[in-house]
Design an enzyme around this catalytic site. Structure first.
Site, PDB file in Angstrom:
ATOM      1  N   ALA A  61       0.832  -1.201   0.000  1.00  0.00           N
ATOM      2  CA  ALA A  61       0.000   0.000   0.000  1.00  0.00           C
ATOM      3  C   ALA A  61       0.866   1.251   0.000  1.00  0.00           C
ATOM      4  CB  ALA A  61      -0.917  -0.003   1.219  1.00  0.00           C
ATOM      5  N   GLY A 106      -0.021  -5.402   0.415  1.00  0.00           N
ATOM      6  CA  GLY A 106      -1.080  -5.447  -0.569  1.00  0.00           C
ATOM      7  C   GLY A 106      -0.661  -6.137  -1.853  1.00  0.00           C
ATOM      8  N   GLU A 109      -1.106  -9.722  -1.161  1.00  0.00           N
ATOM      9  CA  GLU A 109      -2.545  -9.987  -1.119  1.00  0.00           C
ATOM     10  C   GLU A 109      -3.154 -10.019  -2.512  1.00  0.00           C
ATOM     11  OE1 GLU A 109      -4.259  -8.177   2.957  1.00  0.00           O
ATOM     12  OE2 GLU A 109      -2.971  -6.810   1.830  1.00  0.00           O
ATOM     13  N   GLU A 129       2.743  -6.036   7.435  1.00  0.00           N
ATOM     14  CA  GLU A 129       1.897  -5.035   8.091  1.00  0.00           C
ATOM     15  C   GLU A 129       2.118  -4.979   9.597  1.00  0.00           C
ATOM     16  OE1 GLU A 129      -0.340  -6.257   4.329  1.00  0.00           O
ATOM     17  OE2 GLU A 129       0.852  -7.258   5.878  1.00  0.00           O
TER      18      GLU A 129
END
Length: 255
Positions: A61, A106, A109, A129
């Site tokens: 992110a 991300g 993911e 994270e």
């Protein structure tokens, strides 16, 4: 555009293009959802490659963007974040991630949303994270544990450590490792082969597997049973069985 969809010979390439690290900011997330839904609708897209370019898949992110968001802002944004990734996971066609360089947070993911993952031999994957005082928020706690099992997923999520391609392969986080220069070619070849297959049967197989992983076995069997019977109404089934009887296995043409 931070994400593009290029279509050729039945294969749609969802290309992340936000240099230098393909950070997944809000605009990129929204564009990803838009194009995943387009790939779902388009009949000329029969399989999909997710690709970040030769150097990096996606490093996660946009931390600078998130840093200024408070609790109220993220309450409003968190669903949209998940929805953008879920749109990729729910493309009812074969999807392969071509992973080069970093696939972190991300980025990891997003790779988890694919049906198959091909990684460069220099790739690094992880869910860091926890090092920010957070947990994965775009499906990582759910998709990673379903893919590699809860204890291995907890190790990666609890520690935030990065794993190299060879360990990722051992964990089951990726399915193939190839030289970095061959990642996109290998992923495209996987997609192109399936793009020649029976589209409705492939959709049925994907939905049956994915639904079965999310529910009890009786419900999963019911989904499988309904799709199995329903495929007997398709032209592809007629063509496939006729080819088998007349020419032998594996010679049917579905286009």
């Amino acid at each position: 555009m931070t994400v593009t969809l290029e279509v050729a010979e039945g294969v749609g390439t969802l290309r992340l293009d936000r240099p230098p690290m393909n950070a997944l900011d809000v605009a990129t997330q929204d564009r990803l959802k838009e194009l995943a839904e387009e790939a779902t609708r388009r009949e000329d897209v029969r399989a999909v490659v997710i690709y970040g370019g030769e150097k990096v898949f996606a490093a996660g992110a946009d931390i600078k963007e998130m840093q200024v968001m408070d609790h109220a802002a993220m309450v409003l944004r968190a669903r949209a974040l998940q929805d953008s990734f879920t749109a990729v996971a729910r493309i009812p066609k074969p999807v392969v991630a071509a992973i080069t360089g970093y696939a972190l947070g991300g980025g990891c993911e997003l790779a988890l949303c694919a049906d198959y993952r091909i990684a460069a031999d220099n790739a690094k994957l992880g869910q860091p994270e926890i090092l920010l005082g957070l947990i994965p928020g775009a499906g990582g706690t759910q998709r990673l544990s379903r893919l590699i099992g809860p204890s291995k997923a907890k190790d990666l999520i609890f520690t935030g450590r990065q794993v190299k391609a060879d360990e990722a392969l051992t964990l089951g986080l990726v399915d193939r490792v190839v030289p970095a220069a061959e990642v996109y070619e290998a992923a495209h070849a996987w997609a192109a082969k399936l793009a020649q297959g029976p589209a409705i049967a492939l959709r049925a197989a994907k939905e049956s597997i994915d639904t079965g992983l999310e529910t009890d076995i009786d419900t999963g069997l019911a989904v499988e049973r309904n799709w199995f019977a329903g495929l007997f109404a398709t032209e592809d089934r007629e063509r496939g069985m006729r080819s088998f009887v007349e020419e032998g296995p594996g010679k049917a043409k579905f286009l």
